[in-house]
Design a protein around this motif. Structure first.
Motif, PDB file in Angstrom:
ATOM      1  N   ASN A 122      21.659  51.794 107.787  1.00 10.76           N
ATOM      2  CA  ASN A 122      22.093  52.040 106.305  1.00 10.76           C
ATOM      3  C   ASN A 122      21.072  51.993 105.436  1.00 10.76           C
ATOM      4  OD1 ASN A 122      25.126  52.890 106.739  1.00 10.76           O
ATOM      5  ND2 ASN A 122      25.412  50.623 107.000  1.00 10.76           N
ATOM      6  N   MET A 123      20.011  51.121 105.548  1.00 12.15           N
ATOM      7  CA  MET A 123      18.931  51.075 104.705  1.00 12.15           C
ATOM      8  C   MET A 123      18.188  52.435 104.582  1.00 12.15           C
ATOM      9  SD  MET A 123      17.193  47.347 105.392  1.00 12.15           S
ATOM     10  CE  MET A 123      16.643  47.435 107.103  1.00 12.15           C
ATOM     11  N   GLN A 124      17.957  53.366 105.385  1.00  9.42           N
ATOM     12  CA  GLN A 124      17.238  54.307 105.496  1.00  9.42           C
ATOM     13  C   GLN A 124      18.478  55.608 104.563  1.00  9.42           C
ATOM     14  OE1 GLN A 124      14.105  54.776 105.969  1.00  9.42           O
ATOM     15  NE2 GLN A 124      14.374  56.565 104.668  1.00  9.42           N
ATOM     16  N   LYS A 125      19.819  55.363 105.093  1.00  9.79           N
ATOM     17  CA  LYS A 125      20.402  56.184 104.391  1.00  9.79           C
ATOM     18  C   LYS A 125      20.763  56.045 103.013  1.00  9.79           C
ATOM     19  CE  LYS A 125      23.789  56.564 108.533  1.00  9.79           C
ATOM     20  NZ  LYS A 125      25.126  56.109 109.031  1.00  9.79           N
ATOM     21  N   ALA A 126      20.623  54.681 102.713  1.00  9.14           N
ATOM     22  CA  ALA A 126      20.595  54.575 101.247  1.00  9.14           C
ATOM     23  C   ALA A 126      19.497  55.183 100.412  1.00  9.14           C
ATOM     24  CB  ALA A 126      20.768  53.030 101.088  1.00  9.14           C
ATOM     25  N   LEU A 127      18.252  54.791 101.002  1.00  5.64           N
ATOM     26  CA  LEU A 127      16.980  55.191 100.571  1.00  5.64           C
ATOM     27  C   LEU A 127      16.818  56.861 100.250  1.00  5.64           C
ATOM     28  CD1 LEU A 127      14.529  52.818 102.117  1.00  5.64           C
ATOM     29  CD2 LEU A 127      15.237  52.795  99.525  1.00  5.64           C
ATOM     30  N   ASP A 128      17.502  57.475 101.470  1.00  2.00           N
ATOM     31  CA  ASP A 128      17.496  58.945 101.515  1.00  2.00           C
ATOM     32  C   ASP A 128      18.457  59.509 100.469  1.00  2.00           C
ATOM     33  OD1 ASP A 128      15.728  59.068 103.677  1.00  2.00           O
ATOM     34  OD2 ASP A 128      17.338  59.416 105.122  1.00  2.00           O
ATOM     35  N   ALA A 129      19.449  58.999 100.089  1.00  2.06           N
ATOM     36  CA  ALA A 129      20.492  59.167  99.119  1.00  2.06           C
ATOM     37  C   ALA A 129      19.937  58.937  97.713  1.00  2.06           C
ATOM     38  CB  ALA A 129      21.844  58.452  99.159  1.00  2.06           C
ATOM     39  N   GLY A 130      18.745  58.203  97.370  1.00  3.85           N
ATOM     40  CA  GLY A 130      18.165  58.016  96.302  1.00  3.85           C
ATOM     41  C   GLY A 130      18.200  56.730  95.588  1.00  3.85           C
ATOM     42  N   ALA A 131      18.622  55.715  96.507  1.00  7.38           N
ATOM     43  CA  ALA A 131      18.457  54.215  96.163  1.00  7.38           C
ATOM     44  C   ALA A 131      16.995  53.878  95.897  1.00  7.38           C
ATOM     45  CB  ALA A 131      19.317  53.291  97.261  1.00  7.38           C
ATOM     46  N   ASP A 132      16.911  52.969  94.801  1.00  9.08           N
ATOM     47  CA  ASP A 132      15.421  52.528  94.471  1.00  9.08           C
ATOM     48  C   ASP A 132      15.164  51.318  95.219  1.00  9.08           C
ATOM     49  OD1 ASP A 132      15.182  53.847  91.610  1.00  9.08           O
ATOM     50  OD2 ASP A 132      17.115  53.308  91.679  1.00  9.08           O
ATOM     51  N   TYR A 133      16.117  50.576  95.691  1.00 11.43           N
ATOM     52  CA  TYR A 133      15.787  49.678  96.573  1.00 11.43           C
ATOM     53  C   TYR A 133      16.891  49.493  97.790  1.00 11.43           C
ATOM     54  CZ  TYR A 133      13.530  48.222  92.280  1.00 11.43           C
ATOM     55  OH  TYR A 133      12.853  48.449  91.097  1.00 11.43           O
ATOM     56  N   ALA A 134      16.559  48.951  98.995  1.00 14.66           N
ATOM     57  CA  ALA A 134      17.616  48.758  99.898  1.00 14.66           C
ATOM     58  C   ALA A 134      17.132  47.759 101.006  1.00 14.66           C
ATOM     59  CB  ALA A 134      18.024  50.056 100.831  1.00 14.66           C
ATOM     60  N   GLY A 135      17.845  47.083 101.374  1.00 13.56           N
ATOM     61  CA  GLY A 135      17.430  45.535 102.144  1.00 13.56           C
ATOM     62  C   GLY A 135      18.453  44.590 102.118  1.00 13.56           C
ATOM     63  N   ALA A 136      17.955  43.455 102.869  1.00 14.01           N
ATOM     64  CA  ALA A 136      19.087  42.371 102.994  1.00 14.01           C
ATOM     65  C   ALA A 136      18.477  41.034 102.225  1.00 14.01           C
ATOM     66  CB  ALA A 136      19.483  42.326 104.319  1.00 14.01           C
ATOM     67  N   GLU A 137      18.276  40.062 103.123  1.00 13.21           N
ATOM     68  CA  GLU A 137      17.770  38.899 102.714  1.00 13.21           C
ATOM     69  C   GLU A 137      16.662  38.876 101.659  1.00 13.21           C
ATOM     70  OE1 GLU A 137      18.671  39.476 105.797  1.00 13.21           O
ATOM     71  OE2 GLU A 137      20.185  38.074 106.494  1.00 13.21           O
ATOM     72  N   GLU A 138      15.634  39.692 101.924  1.00 14.46           N
ATOM     73  CA  GLU A 138      14.555  39.901 101.198  1.00 14.46           C
ATOM     74  C   GLU A 138      14.887  40.004  99.450  1.00 14.46           C
ATOM     75  OE1 GLU A 138      14.616  44.099 102.746  1.00 14.46           O
ATOM     76  OE2 GLU A 138      15.331  41.834 103.086  1.00 14.46           O
ATOM     77  N   TYR A 139      15.829  40.860  99.480  1.00 10.43           N
ATOM     78  CA  TYR A 139      16.155  41.146  97.897  1.00 10.43           C
ATOM     79  C   TYR A 139      17.335  39.881  97.467  1.00 10.43           C
ATOM     80  CZ  TYR A 139      14.195  45.694  98.141  1.00 10.43           C
ATOM     81  OH  TYR A 139      13.181  46.611  98.296  1.00 10.43           O
ATOM     82  N   ILE A 140      17.873  39.338  98.411  1.00 17.90           N
ATOM     83  CA  ILE A 140      18.923  38.262  97.738  1.00 17.90           C
ATOM     84  C   ILE A 140      18.109  37.018  97.450  1.00 17.90           C
ATOM     85  CG2 ILE A 140      20.438  36.571  98.670  1.00 17.90           C
ATOM     86  CD1 ILE A 140      21.749  38.545 100.451  1.00 17.90           C
ATOM     87  N   GLU A 141      16.914  36.811  98.034  1.00 17.50           N
ATOM     88  CA  GLU A 141      15.815  35.915  97.626  1.00 17.50           C
ATOM     89  C   GLU A 141      15.249  35.984  96.063  1.00 17.50           C
ATOM     90  OE1 GLU A 141      12.992  35.355 100.826  1.00 17.50           O
ATOM     91  OE2 GLU A 141      14.543  34.524 102.172  1.00 17.50           O
ATOM     92  N   GLN A 142      14.960  37.530  96.119  1.00 14.80           N
ATOM     93  CA  GLN A 142      14.183  37.927  94.746  1.00 14.80           C
ATOM     94  C   GLN A 142      15.217  37.556  93.517  1.00 14.80           C
ATOM     95  OE1 GLN A 142      11.931  41.437  94.588  1.00 14.80           O
ATOM     96  NE2 GLN A 142      11.874  41.592  96.732  1.00 14.80           N
ATOM     97  N   ILE A 143      16.319  38.023  93.892  1.00 15.23           N
ATOM     98  CA  ILE A 143      17.548  37.816  92.890  1.00 15.23           C
ATOM     99  C   ILE A 143      17.656  36.104  92.470  1.00 15.23           C
ATOM    100  CG2 ILE A 143      19.845  38.037  92.319  1.00 15.23           C
ATOM    101  CD1 ILE A 143      19.858  40.504  94.053  1.00 15.23           C
ATOM    102  N   GLN A 144      17.778  35.535  93.692  1.00 16.30           N
ATOM    103  CA  GLN A 144      17.616  34.027  93.087  1.00 16.30           C
ATOM    104  C   GLN A 144      16.549  33.488  92.334  1.00 16.30           C
ATOM    105  OE1 GLN A 144      18.403  32.904  97.512  1.00 16.30           O
ATOM    106  NE2 GLN A 144      20.087  31.939  96.828  1.00 16.30           N
ATOM    107  N   LYS A 145      15.500  34.225  92.614  1.00 20.63           N
ATOM    108  CA  LYS A 145      14.196  33.870  91.891  1.00 20.63           C
ATOM    109  C   LYS A 145      14.272  34.281  90.416  1.00 20.63           C
ATOM    110  CE  LYS A 145      11.461  33.398  96.086  1.00 20.63           C
ATOM    111  NZ  LYS A 145      10.230  33.760  96.616  1.00 20.63           N
ATOM    112  N   GLY A 146      15.279  35.356  90.024  1.00 20.10           N
ATOM    113  CA  GLY A 146      15.402  35.607  88.764  1.00 20.10           C
ATOM    114  C   GLY A 146      14.824  37.226  88.667  1.00 20.10           C
ATOM    115  N   TRP A 147      14.743  38.095  89.678  1.00 21.26           N
ATOM    116  CA  TRP A 147      14.429  39.469  89.600  1.00 21.26           C
ATOM    117  C   TRP A 147      15.802  40.248  89.267  1.00 21.26           C
ATOM    118  CZ3 TRP A 147      15.920  43.516  93.433  1.00 21.26           C
ATOM    119  CH2 TRP A 147      15.332  44.630  93.380  1.00 21.26           C
ATOM    120  N   PHE A 148      15.805  41.279  88.344  1.00 20.23           N
ATOM    121  CA  PHE A 148      17.010  41.763  88.070  1.00 20.23           C
ATOM    122  C   PHE A 148      16.744  43.195  87.553  1.00 20.23           C
ATOM    123  CE2 PHE A 148      18.830  37.652  87.402  1.00 20.23           C
ATOM    124  CZ  PHE A 148      19.817  37.703  87.993  1.00 20.23           C
ATOM    125  N   ASP A 149      15.616  43.797  88.192  1.00 23.64           N
ATOM    126  CA  ASP A 149      15.375  45.297  88.164  1.00 23.64           C
ATOM    127  C   ASP A 149      16.062  46.278  88.783  1.00 23.64           C
ATOM    128  OD1 ASP A 149      13.534  47.201  86.986  1.00 23.64           O
ATOM    129  OD2 ASP A 149      12.278  47.456  88.817  1.00 23.64           O
TER     130      ASP A 149
END
Length: 236
Positions: free
Chosen positions: A84-111
């Motif tokens: 589903n990560m590649q499907k999301a990126l192929d459809a135009g998503a700017d970011y796609a992933g799992a734990e790595e993005y959850i961790e970034q959000i916990q650190k204050g990332w909101f781009d």
């Protein structure tokens, strides 16, 4: 510079009759004339609804695909795993992933502007409930942001799908286009949004549903619309 901006606002405000409740078409025509900024301003709609958001059965939350898009470049984050990560990126998503993005959000990332998640990721998002919830970004099935079809969801939000929800004061504030849209495009978008708001009226809501309706540009004065006439306009 500040005085120059203030002068422009004052001049724009003179175009709006104090205390008047405008008909929809008049307000839509007038809003474009109140441009004051040197950038392409957003056409905004502000509503106050006759609901009590403290009660679950009076929540108003949903999405609508604006016929002409919002004019805004929407950054989409998809929280998912596997293919589903590649499907999301192929459809135009700017970011796609799992734990790595959850961790970034916990650190204050909101781009990002929208978060889409597959159902298998929702248990992992519990730790982000307060962080995403206060910003109105927590994925929810009612807003179409919890789905197994990530490609379709990404495509819709990229094309201008608008997610909205009532705040604790019973208000909704959204952008429905840009000042450089044609009058017809703004009217189409306004009608689509308002029709969806009307469709979502909770059965538990009592009295007048549309309490106040107003249009404005990002830096412009508010133009109040007669809520009763707005309801008749939607029925026309």
């Amino acid at each position: 510079m500040a005085n120059k901006k203030a002068k422009k606002y004052v001049e724009a405000a003179k175009l709006v009759e104090t205390g008047k409740l405008y008909e929809v078409k008049d307000a839509l025509e007038l809003v474009a004339k109140t441009k004051t900024a040197n950038f392409v301003e957003t056409v905004e709609v502000a509503l106050r609804l006759g609901v009590d958001p403290r009660h679950a059965d009076q929540q108003v939350r949903g999405t609508v695909v604006l016929p002409h898009g919002s004019g805004k470049v929407t950054k989409v984050l998809v929280l998912t795993q596997g293919e589903n990560m590649q499907k999301a990126l192929d459809a135009g998503a700017d970011y796609a992933g799992a734990e790595e993005y959850i961790e970034q959000i916990q650190k204050g990332w909101f781009d990002f502007d929208v978060v889409i998640a597959t159902p298998d990721m929702m248990p992992k998002l519990g730790k982000l409930g307060r962080t995403l919830g206060t910003k109105g970004l927590m994925p929810n099935p009612k807003s179409g942001t919890v789905t197994t079809n990530v490609a379709q969801a990404v495509s819709e939000f990229k094309r201008g799908k608008l997610a909205f929800r009532v705040d604790k004061l019973g208000s909704i504030h959204v952008g429905i286009g840009k000042v450089d849209f044609t009058a017809e495009q703004i009217e189409d978008n306004f009608k689509a949004f308002m029709a969806e708001i009307t469709r979502l009226k909770p059965s538990a809501a009592k009295g007048q549903y549309l309490r106040t309706v107003a249009l404005s540009l990002t830096m412009g004065p508010g133009i109040k619309i007669d809520p009763i006439l707005a309801s008749k306009y939607l029925e026309a």
